[in-house]
Design a protein around this motif. Structure first.
Motif, mmCIF file in Angstrom:
data_model
loop_
_atom_site.group_PDB
_atom_site.id
_atom_site.type_symbol
_atom_site.label_atom_id
_atom_site.label_comp_id
_atom_site.label_asym_id
_atom_site.label_seq_id
_atom_site.Cartn_x
_atom_site.Cartn_y
_atom_site.Cartn_z
ATOM 1 N N GLY A 272 0.812 -1.210 0.000
ATOM 2 C CA GLY A 272 0.000 0.000 0.000
ATOM 3 C C GLY A 272 0.842 1.255 0.000
ATOM 4 O O GLY A 272 0.490 2.252 -0.654
ATOM 5 N N LEU A 273 1.960 1.219 0.717
ATOM 6 C CA LEU A 273 2.833 2.392 0.801
ATOM 7 C C LEU A 273 3.457 2.704 -0.553
ATOM 8 O O LEU A 273 3.508 3.873 -0.978
ATOM 9 C CB LEU A 273 3.924 2.151 1.845
ATOM 10 N N ILE A 274 3.926 1.675 -1.239
ATOM 11 C CA ILE A 274 4.523 1.871 -2.557
ATOM 12 C C ILE A 274 3.490 2.416 -3.543
ATOM 13 O O ILE A 274 3.759 3.347 -4.312
ATOM 14 C CB ILE A 274 5.119 0.548 -3.080
ATOM 15 N N ALA A 275 2.289 1.846 -3.507
ATOM 16 C CA ALA A 275 1.225 2.317 -4.398
ATOM 17 C C ALA A 275 0.825 3.750 -4.066
ATOM 18 O O ALA A 275 0.554 4.555 -4.970
ATOM 19 C CB ALA A 275 0.013 1.392 -4.296
ATOM 20 N N PHE A 276 0.796 4.088 -2.776
ATOM 21 C CA PHE A 276 0.434 5.441 -2.353
ATOM 22 C C PHE A 276 1.428 6.467 -2.883
ATOM 23 O O PHE A 276 1.043 7.498 -3.451
ATOM 24 C CB PHE A 276 0.381 5.504 -0.824
ATOM 25 N N VAL A 277 2.720 6.185 -2.729
ATOM 26 C CA VAL A 277 3.753 7.105 -3.208
ATOM 27 C C VAL A 277 3.666 7.260 -4.721
ATOM 28 O O VAL A 277 3.768 8.376 -5.266
ATOM 29 C CB VAL A 277 5.155 6.610 -2.780
ATOM 30 N N THR A 278 3.451 6.155 -5.414
ATOM 31 C CA THR A 278 3.341 6.200 -6.869
ATOM 32 C C THR A 278 2.160 7.058 -7.316
ATOM 33 O O THR A 278 2.283 7.881 -8.235
ATOM 34 C CB THR A 278 3.185 4.775 -7.435
#
Length: 408
Positions: free
Chosen positions: A253-259
């Protein structure tokens, strides 16, 4: 995707579409009434809108409802041929009206959809049998809830009134179920509070948007929010479904959020390419659809791991889900909305019929009930494609499917 049975014979009220994908019918000469709801039609034709405005803008044109749009994505449109409309106009118009009636009728099963589950949950709560509510995975319900909320915004912008009512009912009823799960401690309290805030805000903003009371910039911010939230939630929910069989982590979720945040910021600064802008423009709708589609996957995973929880499921709820989504399929196919068609069909097959399969395998429903539901579903899908092919003068129902996927 505003009354339950708001039907149009020839006129269609303001069918909204994002401006960078505006597609106009190839037969305006035969239908002279063509007006624009907003004062920026010239900029649409000249294609000079600023990229960051194109992403979520609600530019629209008011036109006849009789305009099935062949789209390989839910935003690209390929207008139908003028001559074919003149030859088959009456059949198309009748099927257009009938599919609208089906979509409006879907409000009935969707209104009743969660009632059996809500009643069953209430009985279990009053009886102190909180463990029975574990049959309903809160992650699966949350994905469906967020998906419905995002799709509500999508259909409000498109002015598909019947779908707006369906999505609103879905949001409200699923929120009631999630509230029951929180009461049974089957859903963590912090997640429930955060969900409640998002749902309340979303319903208020969507209502204001529907009645044209919302500032465009606020709506723009809301669509950016649901794009970021949906894109962030999808991989995290998918990952969390299989915990503890995989490590419990927030990195997906964190990676997707930053992206997602970077993509939105780049769009605001006009740093994205034209292709990137188009992808970002349809990201919210498709993410919402995938969230909605993940709900039955989470449910079936729970059924597989805990067969004893099957008794906590309501067969009537699953049947209503299959009927409600099934009634939306003809409309989605007719207007060639691939996203809507995919979500409705998936919900029919995996959430409705798939859970009926689980209930039948564990002897929770009779063979007659299961076979009747299965045969009726197959017959409905067959009739839908046959009728659509007939009014479009196709030699095979597969041609309608081809147009849905790839356009004309």
């Amino acid at each position: 995707m505003a009354g339950s049975l708001l039907l149009m014979d020839k006129l269609r009220l303001c069918s909204h579409r994002p401006s960078d994908y505006c597609a106009f019918s190839s037969y305006p000469k035969s239908l002279q009434s063509f007006t624009c709801a907003q004062p920026h039609l010239e900029s649409i034709f000249t294609n000079k809108l600023h990229p960051k405005r194109i992403i979520f803008s609600g530019q629209s044109i008011c036109c006849y409802r009789l305009k099935p749009l062949y789209a390989c994505s839910s935003e690209n449109a390929h207008p139908i041929n003028q001559e074919s409309v003149q030859v088959r106009g009456k059949g198309l118009e009748q099927w257009d009206s009938l599919t609208a009636k089906f979509a409006g009728a879907a409000n009935v099963p969707f209104l009743l959809l969660q009632l059996p589950q809500i009643i069953l949950n209430t009985r279990n709560l009053l009886g102190g049998n909180k463990s029975a509510l574990l049959a309903v995975p809160w992650l699966g319900m949350l994905t469906g809830l967020l998906g419905n909320l995002s799709l509500l915004s999508y259909f409000i912008k498109r002015r598909e009134n019947e779908a707006v009512v369906v999505q609103t009912l879905g949001v409200i009823s699923m929120y009631v179920v999630i509230s029951q799960l929180a009461m049974a401690e089957a859903m963590p309290l912090p997640q429930f509070i955060a969900t409640s805030i998002v749902i309340a805000s979303g319903l208020i903003l969507n209502c204001m948007k529907y009645f044209h009371l919302l500032n465009p910039e606020i709506w723009h911010l809301w669509e950016e929010f649901i794009t970021i939230a949906g894109f962030s939630a999808l991989p995290q929910v998918m990952w969390s479904t299989f915990v503890p069989y995989i490590p419990n982590t927030v990195f997906p979720g964190l990676i997707a959020f930053v992206t997602a945040v970077l993509a939105v910021l780049m769009a605001r600064m006009s740093k994205l390419s034209e292709k990137g802008i188009k992808i970002l423009g349809i990201l919210s709708g498709w993410t919402a659809t995938l969230l909605f589609m993940w709900m039955p996957v989470a449910q079936m995973w729970t059924n597989l791991l805990n067969p004893e929880y099957i008794k906590g499921l309501s067969a009537i709820t699953m049947l209503l889900a299959m009927v409600g989504n099934g009634l939306l399929i003809p409309r989605a196919l007719f207007i060639r909305d691939l996203m809507w068609f995919t979500g409705s069909t998936w919900a029919c097959v995996f959430y409705g019929w798939g859970n009926l399969v689980c209930l039948y395998c564990f002897n929770s429903i009779s063979r007659e009930f299961f076979l009747a539901s299965t045969l009726a579903f197959i017959a409905w899908i067959g009739m839908t494609f046959w009728r659509d092919a007939q009014v479009h003068d196709h030699g095979s129902p597969l041609t309608s499917l081809k147009e849905l996927l790839f356009g004309r």
